[in-house]
Design an enzyme around this catalytic site. Sequence first.
Site, PDB file in Angstrom:
ATOM      1  N   ASP A 186      37.259 -30.921   4.085  1.00 55.40           N
ATOM      2  CA  ASP A 186      38.374 -30.626   3.271  1.00 55.40           C
ATOM      3  C   ASP A 186      39.057 -29.489   3.662  1.00 55.40           C
ATOM      4  OD1 ASP A 186      40.219 -30.447   1.215  1.00 55.40           O
ATOM      5  OD2 ASP A 186      38.591 -30.232  -0.429  1.00 55.40           O
ATOM      6  N   ASP A 216      49.435 -25.018   1.502  1.00 56.52           N
ATOM      7  CA  ASP A 216      50.161 -23.979   1.288  1.00 56.52           C
ATOM      8  C   ASP A 216      51.734 -24.393   1.345  1.00 56.52           C
ATOM      9  OD1 ASP A 216      48.219 -22.593   0.099  1.00 56.52           O
ATOM     10  OD2 ASP A 216      48.384 -20.846   1.407  1.00 56.52           O
ATOM     11  N   LYS A 227      60.094 -21.649   0.887  1.00 56.26           N
ATOM     12  CA  LYS A 227      61.437 -20.866   1.295  1.00 56.26           C
ATOM     13  C   LYS A 227      61.531 -21.336   2.929  1.00 56.26           C
ATOM     14  CE  LYS A 227      61.602 -16.863  -1.695  1.00 56.26           C
ATOM     15  NZ  LYS A 227      60.956 -15.723  -1.981  1.00 56.26           N
ATOM     16  N   ASP A 266      53.164 -31.627  -2.755  1.00 58.36           N
ATOM     17  CA  ASP A 266      54.380 -31.914  -3.883  1.00 58.36           C
ATOM     18  C   ASP A 266      55.767 -31.485  -3.229  1.00 58.36           C
ATOM     19  OD1 ASP A 266      53.523 -29.141  -3.755  1.00 58.36           O
ATOM     20  OD2 ASP A 266      54.655 -28.550  -5.439  1.00 58.36           O
ATOM     21  N   THR A 293      41.918 -33.278  -6.913  1.00 58.77           N
ATOM     22  CA  THR A 293      41.656 -31.826  -6.756  1.00 58.77           C
ATOM     23  C   THR A 293      42.349 -30.872  -8.007  1.00 58.77           C
ATOM     24  OG1 THR A 293      43.799 -31.026  -5.608  1.00 58.77           O
ATOM     25  CG2 THR A 293      42.266 -32.303  -4.463  1.00 58.77           C
ATOM     26  N   PHE A 341      44.561 -28.550  -7.847  1.00 59.43           N
ATOM     27  CA  PHE A 341      46.098 -28.631  -7.754  1.00 59.43           C
ATOM     28  C   PHE A 341      46.691 -29.868  -8.129  1.00 59.43           C
ATOM     29  CE2 PHE A 341      47.746 -24.530  -6.111  1.00 59.43           C
ATOM     30  CZ  PHE A 341      46.771 -23.771  -6.167  1.00 59.43           C
ATOM     31  N   GLU A 342      45.811 -30.901  -7.517  1.00 56.60           N
ATOM     32  CA  GLU A 342      46.445 -32.438  -8.111  1.00 56.60           C
ATOM     33  C   GLU A 342      46.478 -32.523  -9.693  1.00 56.60           C
ATOM     34  OE1 GLU A 342      43.818 -35.005  -6.100  1.00 56.60           O
ATOM     35  OE2 GLU A 342      45.628 -36.700  -6.012  1.00 56.60           O
TER      36      GLU A 342
HETATM   37  C1  LIG Z   1      47.693 -24.891  -2.852  1.00 57.40           C
HETATM   38  S1  LIG Z   1      45.961 -24.664  -2.671  1.00 57.40           S
HETATM   39  C2  LIG Z   1      45.237 -26.402  -2.779  1.00 57.40           C
HETATM   40  C3  LIG Z   1      43.737 -26.150  -2.911  1.00 57.40           C
HETATM   41  C4  LIG Z   1      43.057 -27.593  -3.215  1.00 57.40           C
HETATM   42  N1  LIG Z   1      42.938 -28.177  -1.860  1.00 57.40           N
HETATM   43  C5  LIG Z   1      43.506 -28.231  -4.170  1.00 57.40           C
HETATM   44  O1  LIG Z   1      44.120 -29.119  -3.856  1.00 57.40           O
HETATM   45  O2  LIG Z   1      43.401 -28.108  -5.377  1.00 57.40           O
HETATM   46  C6  LIG Z   1      45.921 -24.398  -0.643  1.00 57.40           C
HETATM   47  C7  LIG Z   1      44.411 -23.821  -0.477  1.00 57.40           C
HETATM   48  O3  LIG Z   1      44.234 -23.835   1.037  1.00 57.40           O
HETATM   49  C8  LIG Z   1      43.938 -22.416   1.327  1.00 57.40           C
HETATM   50  N2  LIG Z   1      44.583 -22.111   2.577  1.00 57.40           N
HETATM   51  C9  LIG Z   1      45.761 -22.209   2.955  1.00 57.40           C
HETATM   52  N3  LIG Z   1      46.031 -22.007   4.125  1.00 57.40           N
HETATM   53  C10 LIG Z   1      44.930 -21.787   4.683  1.00 57.40           C
HETATM   54  C11 LIG Z   1      44.349 -21.881   5.991  1.00 57.40           C
HETATM   55  N4  LIG Z   1      45.346 -21.618   7.188  1.00 57.40           N
HETATM   56  N5  LIG Z   1      42.988 -22.001   6.405  1.00 57.40           N
HETATM   57  C12 LIG Z   1      42.153 -21.977   5.178  1.00 57.40           C
HETATM   58  N6  LIG Z   1      42.511 -22.212   3.930  1.00 57.40           N
HETATM   59  C13 LIG Z   1      43.622 -22.092   3.743  1.00 57.40           C
HETATM   60  C14 LIG Z   1      44.354 -21.581   0.156  1.00 57.40           C
HETATM   61  O4  LIG Z   1      43.642 -20.329   0.296  1.00 57.40           O
HETATM   62  C15 LIG Z   1      44.338 -22.341  -0.891  1.00 57.40           C
HETATM   63  O5  LIG Z   1      42.789 -22.216  -1.452  1.00 57.40           O
END
Ligand SMILES: C[S@@+](CC[C@H](N)C(=O)[O-])C[C@H]1O[C@@H](n2cnc3c(N)ncnc32)[C@H](O)[C@@H]1O
Length: 206
Positions: free
Chosen positions: A42, A117, A121, A153, A184, A186-187
């Site tokens: 994941d 992420d 923008k 999203d 998840t 966020f989901e």
């Molecule tokens: C929007 S959150 C979604 C978390 C989880 N997948 C969920 O759906 O609940 C994005 C997650 O990815 C991590 N993340 C973003 N870019 C990353 C990267 N390049 N390497 C590791 N983690 C990353 C962030 O720290 C964050 O915890």
Amino acid sequence: MDDAVAYSSAISVAAVELIPADYFAPLDLALIFRQAAPLEIDLGCGDGTLLTGLAEKFPERNFLGIERLLGRVRSACGKAARKKLPNVRILRIESTYAVQHLLPSKSIDVVHLLFPDPWPKKRHHRRRIVTGDFLAAVHRILVPGGRLRIATDQADYFETIRELVSVSAFREEAADEQEIFPLTTFEKQFIAERAPIYRLRLRTIA
Ligand SMILES: C[S@@+](CC[C@H](N)C(=O)[O-])C[C@H]1O[C@@H](n2cnc3c(N)ncnc32)[C@H](O)[C@@H]1O
């Protein structure tokens, strides 16, 4: 349960976190998990809700979470330890680095990338994780016929990913209604807000 059994089933938070001996060599997956089993990863696992949900549901599979934020790594390790899941490890590192350099070729059955992420923008789009190179790197680590699950999203991100997929070594598959995944964090939030969720289910082309 006697003390010996209770002790053997306990898992410490520290034991869940995977700290590679060498960050410049591919991981020796046989040494990382207690059982030899198909592996799912994941990417950006956040607080580990999906990872631990899957690991509970499928004890015969192994699960590796990759997350760059320390606080979230701690939450995910804590969840796996509390649930006494021997089939979960968490690695604190950049997903792209792990996929390109740490994970061996043809070693992963399923890659989950849920709500990467969004960088909404336009001037930040170049920070988005899904690129042609990223898809090629994910393809390299998947077993033949391995799968990549993506959800976002962001409508424009979804369209960009679909365009990248169309010139990649993945093909899109229809959703399998029988296959139910744990939600998840966020989901759950997007569902509660009735926000749109765009999903892709991809399989490698041989
Ligand atoms: C929007 S959150 C979604 C978390 C989880 N997948 C969920 O759906 O609940 C994005 C997650 O990815 C991590 N993340 C973003 N870019 C990353 C990267 N390049 N390497 C590791 N983690 C990353 C962030 O720290 C964050 O915890």
